[in-house]
Motif scaffolding. Structure first.
Motif, PDB file in Angstrom:
ATOM      1  N   LYS A  32       0.869  -1.177   0.000  1.00 18.21           N
ATOM      2  CA  LYS A  32       0.000   0.000   0.000  1.00 18.21           C
ATOM      3  C   LYS A  32       0.906   1.226   0.000  1.00 18.21           C
ATOM      4  O   LYS A  32       1.765   1.377   0.876  1.00 18.21           O
ATOM      5  CB  LYS A  32      -0.920   0.007   1.218  1.00 18.21           C
ATOM      6  CG  LYS A  32      -1.873   1.196   1.218  1.00 18.21           C
ATOM      7  CD  LYS A  32      -2.825   1.166   2.397  1.00 18.21           C
ATOM      8  CE  LYS A  32      -3.687   2.416   2.420  1.00 18.21           C
ATOM      9  NZ  LYS A  32      -4.488   2.491   3.652  1.00 18.21           N
ATOM     10  N   ILE A  33       0.711   2.086  -0.991  1.00 18.03           N
ATOM     11  CA  ILE A  33       1.541   3.274  -1.165  1.00 18.03           C
ATOM     12  C   ILE A  33       0.636   4.489  -1.296  1.00 18.03           C
ATOM     13  O   ILE A  33      -0.273   4.506  -2.116  1.00 18.03           O
ATOM     14  CB  ILE A  33       2.429   3.144  -2.425  1.00 18.03           C
ATOM     15  CG1 ILE A  33       3.340   1.919  -2.310  1.00 18.03           C
ATOM     16  CG2 ILE A  33       3.240   4.421  -2.645  1.00 18.03           C
ATOM     17  CD1 ILE A  33       4.125   1.601  -3.569  1.00 18.03           C
ATOM     18  N   LEU A  34       0.892   5.499  -0.481  1.00 16.08           N
ATOM     19  CA  LEU A  34       0.170   6.766  -0.584  1.00 16.08           C
ATOM     20  C   LEU A  34       0.971   7.692  -1.494  1.00 16.08           C
ATOM     21  O   LEU A  34       2.140   7.966  -1.231  1.00 16.08           O
ATOM     22  CB  LEU A  34       0.006   7.411   0.791  1.00 16.08           C
ATOM     23  CG  LEU A  34      -0.599   8.822   0.802  1.00 16.08           C
ATOM     24  CD1 LEU A  34      -2.035   8.811   0.266  1.00 16.08           C
ATOM     25  CD2 LEU A  34      -0.551   9.417   2.204  1.00 16.08           C
ATOM     26  N   VAL A  35       0.339   8.149  -2.575  1.00 16.79           N
ATOM     27  CA  VAL A  35       0.972   9.105  -3.482  1.00 16.79           C
ATOM     28  C   VAL A  35       0.323  10.461  -3.228  1.00 16.79           C
ATOM     29  O   VAL A  35      -0.798  10.721  -3.653  1.00 16.79           O
ATOM     30  CB  VAL A  35       0.826   8.685  -4.959  1.00 16.79           C
ATOM     31  CG1 VAL A  35       1.481   9.729  -5.862  1.00 16.79           C
ATOM     32  CG2 VAL A  35       1.438   7.311  -5.192  1.00 16.79           C
ATOM     33  N   ILE A  59      -4.497   7.652  -3.589  1.00 15.64           N
ATOM     34  CA  ILE A  59      -4.171   8.977  -4.104  1.00 15.64           C
ATOM     35  C   ILE A  59      -4.438  10.006  -3.019  1.00 15.64           C
ATOM     36  O   ILE A  59      -5.559  10.127  -2.527  1.00 15.64           O
ATOM     37  CB  ILE A  59      -4.991   9.292  -5.372  1.00 15.64           C
ATOM     38  CG1 ILE A  59      -4.609   8.300  -6.472  1.00 15.64           C
ATOM     39  CG2 ILE A  59      -4.763  10.731  -5.819  1.00 15.64           C
ATOM     40  CD1 ILE A  59      -5.434   8.405  -7.714  1.00 15.64           C
ATOM     41  N   GLY A  60      -3.387  10.698  -2.638  1.00 15.84           N
ATOM     42  CA  GLY A  60      -3.487  11.724  -1.608  1.00 15.84           C
ATOM     43  C   GLY A  60      -3.649  13.087  -2.227  1.00 15.84           C
ATOM     44  O   GLY A  60      -2.676  13.705  -2.647  1.00 15.84           O
ATOM     45  N   SER A  61      -4.881  13.533  -2.328  1.00 21.61           N
ATOM     46  CA  SER A  61      -5.149  14.886  -2.799  1.00 21.61           C
ATOM     47  C   SER A  61      -6.454  15.342  -2.165  1.00 21.61           C
ATOM     48  O   SER A  61      -7.282  14.513  -1.759  1.00 21.61           O
ATOM     49  CB  SER A  61      -5.258  14.927  -4.322  1.00 21.61           C
ATOM     50  OG  SER A  61      -6.452  14.322  -4.759  1.00 21.61           O
ATOM     51  N   LYS A  76      -6.415   8.068   7.955  1.00 20.40           N
ATOM     52  CA  LYS A  76      -7.109   6.944   7.312  1.00 20.40           C
ATOM     53  C   LYS A  76      -6.333   6.467   6.081  1.00 20.40           C
ATOM     54  O   LYS A  76      -6.169   5.269   5.859  1.00 20.40           O
ATOM     55  CB  LYS A  76      -8.531   7.347   6.925  1.00 20.40           C
ATOM     56  CG  LYS A  76      -9.318   6.231   6.285  1.00 20.40           C
ATOM     57  CD  LYS A  76     -10.733   6.675   5.946  1.00 20.40           C
ATOM     58  CE  LYS A  76     -11.478   5.542   5.246  1.00 20.40           C
ATOM     59  NZ  LYS A  76     -12.789   5.942   4.795  1.00 20.40           N
ATOM     60  N   ALA A  77      -5.860   7.421   5.276  1.00 20.70           N
ATOM     61  CA  ALA A  77      -5.111   7.075   4.066  1.00 20.70           C
ATOM     62  C   ALA A  77      -3.807   6.356   4.408  1.00 20.70           C
ATOM     63  O   ALA A  77      -3.336   5.512   3.640  1.00 20.70           O
ATOM     64  CB  ALA A  77      -4.816   8.327   3.250  1.00 20.70           C
ATOM     65  N   LEU A  78      -3.232   6.665   5.562  1.00 22.89           N
ATOM     66  CA  LEU A  78      -1.950   6.074   5.948  1.00 22.89           C
ATOM     67  C   LEU A  78      -2.080   4.725   6.654  1.00 22.89           C
ATOM     68  O   LEU A  78      -1.086   4.019   6.797  1.00 22.89           O
ATOM     69  CB  LEU A  78      -1.178   7.048   6.845  1.00 22.89           C
ATOM     70  CG  LEU A  78      -0.578   8.245   6.127  1.00 22.89           C
ATOM     71  CD1 LEU A  78      -0.079   9.270   7.124  1.00 22.89           C
ATOM     72  CD2 LEU A  78       0.533   7.813   5.180  1.00 22.89           C
ATOM     73  N   THR A  79      -3.267   4.357   7.067  1.00 24.64           N
ATOM     74  CA  THR A  79      -3.445   3.082   7.762  1.00 24.64           C
ATOM     75  C   THR A  79      -3.008   1.934   6.850  1.00 24.64           C
ATOM     76  O   THR A  79      -3.526   1.759   5.757  1.00 24.64           O
ATOM     77  CB  THR A  79      -4.917   2.889   8.193  1.00 24.64           C
ATOM     78  OG1 THR A  79      -5.272   3.968   9.051  1.00 24.64           O
ATOM     79  CG2 THR A  79      -5.111   1.578   8.923  1.00 24.64           C
ATOM     80  N   GLY A  80      -2.010   1.189   7.291  1.00 21.52           N
ATOM     81  CA  GLY A  80      -1.486   0.068   6.513  1.00 21.52           C
ATOM     82  C   GLY A  80      -0.540   0.455   5.391  1.00 21.52           C
ATOM     83  O   GLY A  80      -0.071  -0.400   4.645  1.00 21.52           O
ATOM     84  N   THR A  81      -0.213   1.738   5.278  1.00 20.46           N
ATOM     85  CA  THR A  81       0.675   2.217   4.219  1.00 20.46           C
ATOM     86  C   THR A  81       2.129   1.949   4.583  1.00 20.46           C
ATOM     87  O   THR A  81       2.552   2.199   5.708  1.00 20.46           O
ATOM     88  CB  THR A  81       0.463   3.733   3.986  1.00 20.46           C
ATOM     89  OG1 THR A  81      -0.865   3.933   3.501  1.00 20.46           O
ATOM     90  CG2 THR A  81       1.455   4.304   2.999  1.00 20.46           C
ATOM     91  N   ILE A  83       4.751   2.978   2.237  1.00 17.47           N
ATOM     92  CA  ILE A  83       5.560   4.023   1.603  1.00 17.47           C
ATOM     93  C   ILE A  83       4.681   5.228   1.279  1.00 17.47           C
ATOM     94  O   ILE A  83       3.558   5.076   0.819  1.00 17.47           O
ATOM     95  CB  ILE A  83       6.197   3.519   0.288  1.00 17.47           C
ATOM     96  CG1 ILE A  83       7.139   2.348   0.562  1.00 17.47           C
ATOM     97  CG2 ILE A  83       6.941   4.636  -0.439  1.00 17.47           C
ATOM     98  CD1 ILE A  83       7.700   1.715  -0.693  1.00 17.47           C
ATOM     99  N   VAL A  84       5.232   6.418   1.513  1.00 20.42           N
ATOM    100  CA  VAL A  84       4.610   7.657   1.051  1.00 20.42           C
ATOM    101  C   VAL A  84       5.513   8.231  -0.031  1.00 20.42           C
ATOM    102  O   VAL A  84       6.725   8.351   0.165  1.00 20.42           O
ATOM    103  CB  VAL A  84       4.436   8.674   2.202  1.00 20.42           C
ATOM    104  CG1 VAL A  84       4.026  10.037   1.664  1.00 20.42           C
ATOM    105  CG2 VAL A  84       3.437   8.167   3.221  1.00 20.42           C
ATOM    106  N   ILE A  85       4.915   8.541  -1.159  1.00 17.90           N
ATOM    107  CA  ILE A  85       5.626   9.245  -2.222  1.00 17.90           C
ATOM    108  C   ILE A  85       5.010  10.642  -2.278  1.00 17.90           C
ATOM    109  O   ILE A  85       3.835  10.797  -2.600  1.00 17.90           O
ATOM    110  CB  ILE A  85       5.507   8.525  -3.573  1.00 17.90           C
ATOM    111  CG1 ILE A  85       6.121   7.123  -3.469  1.00 17.90           C
ATOM    112  CG2 ILE A  85       6.193   9.340  -4.679  1.00 17.90           C
ATOM    113  CD1 ILE A  85       6.007   6.287  -4.724  1.00 17.90           C
TER     114      ILE A  85
END
Length: 156
Positions: A32-35, A59-61, A76-81, A83-85
């Motif tokens: 799981k990757i947050l962009v 998608i982080g926007s 919420k978006a980061l739960t289980g993430t 890598i963050v790009i």
């Protein structure tokens, strides 16, 4: 090692500041990757490539309910993430606006990432930030880089 290792074509004026051991980690599928900034020009390219590699991409926007300035939807978006790009950008290149954006966004991202035990953070930055700190926007990008370097999130 550069972002070309994952098959992306980005103009040479950009650099990818990767604060983890190497990009081979992206070869492991189903992460799981947050962009952050995933709806922008570069963000769409990165998102498409990561999805083709078999990753679950968030998608982080703000249009997708993730606001790095207010932290809305961030945890919420980061739960289980893993890598963050971070491909985020300020709405204005004017020095003070950019500085405020990257300072606020950086603090919010670091706090939320540490809370979610994110393992790695990648920033798309600009070549020469260290050499042109008299330019306000580059000073802001340097602050963004330093915020992550000093965060405690896995670094080189």
């Amino acid at each position: 090692m550069d972002i070309g290792d994952i098959g992306l074509k980005i103009p040479l004026v950009f650099k990818c500041v990767a604060y983890f051991k190497n990009f081979t980690i992206l070869n492991k599928s189903d992460m799981k990757i947050l962009v952050v900034g995933g709806t922008g020009l570069t963000g769409r390219l990165v998102t498409n490539k990561l999805e083709k590699l078999g990753h679950k991409v968030v998608i982080g926007s703000s249009s997708q309910g993730v606001n790095i300035l207010t932290s809305e939807g961030l945890q919420k978006a980061l739960t289980g993430t893993e890598i963050v790009i971070d491909l985020s950008n300020s709405s204005s290149p004017e020095g003070e606006n950019a500085l405020q954006f990257f300072e606020t966004a950086g603090k919010n991202l670091v706090k939320a990432e540490l809370n979610a035990s994110v393992k790695h953070h990648i920033i798309l930055s600009i070549v020469g930030t260290d050499d042109a700190l008299e330019i306000g926007y580059l000073r802001a990008k340097k602050l963004q880089e330093d915020t992550i370097k000093n965060s405690g999130i896995l670094t080189l």
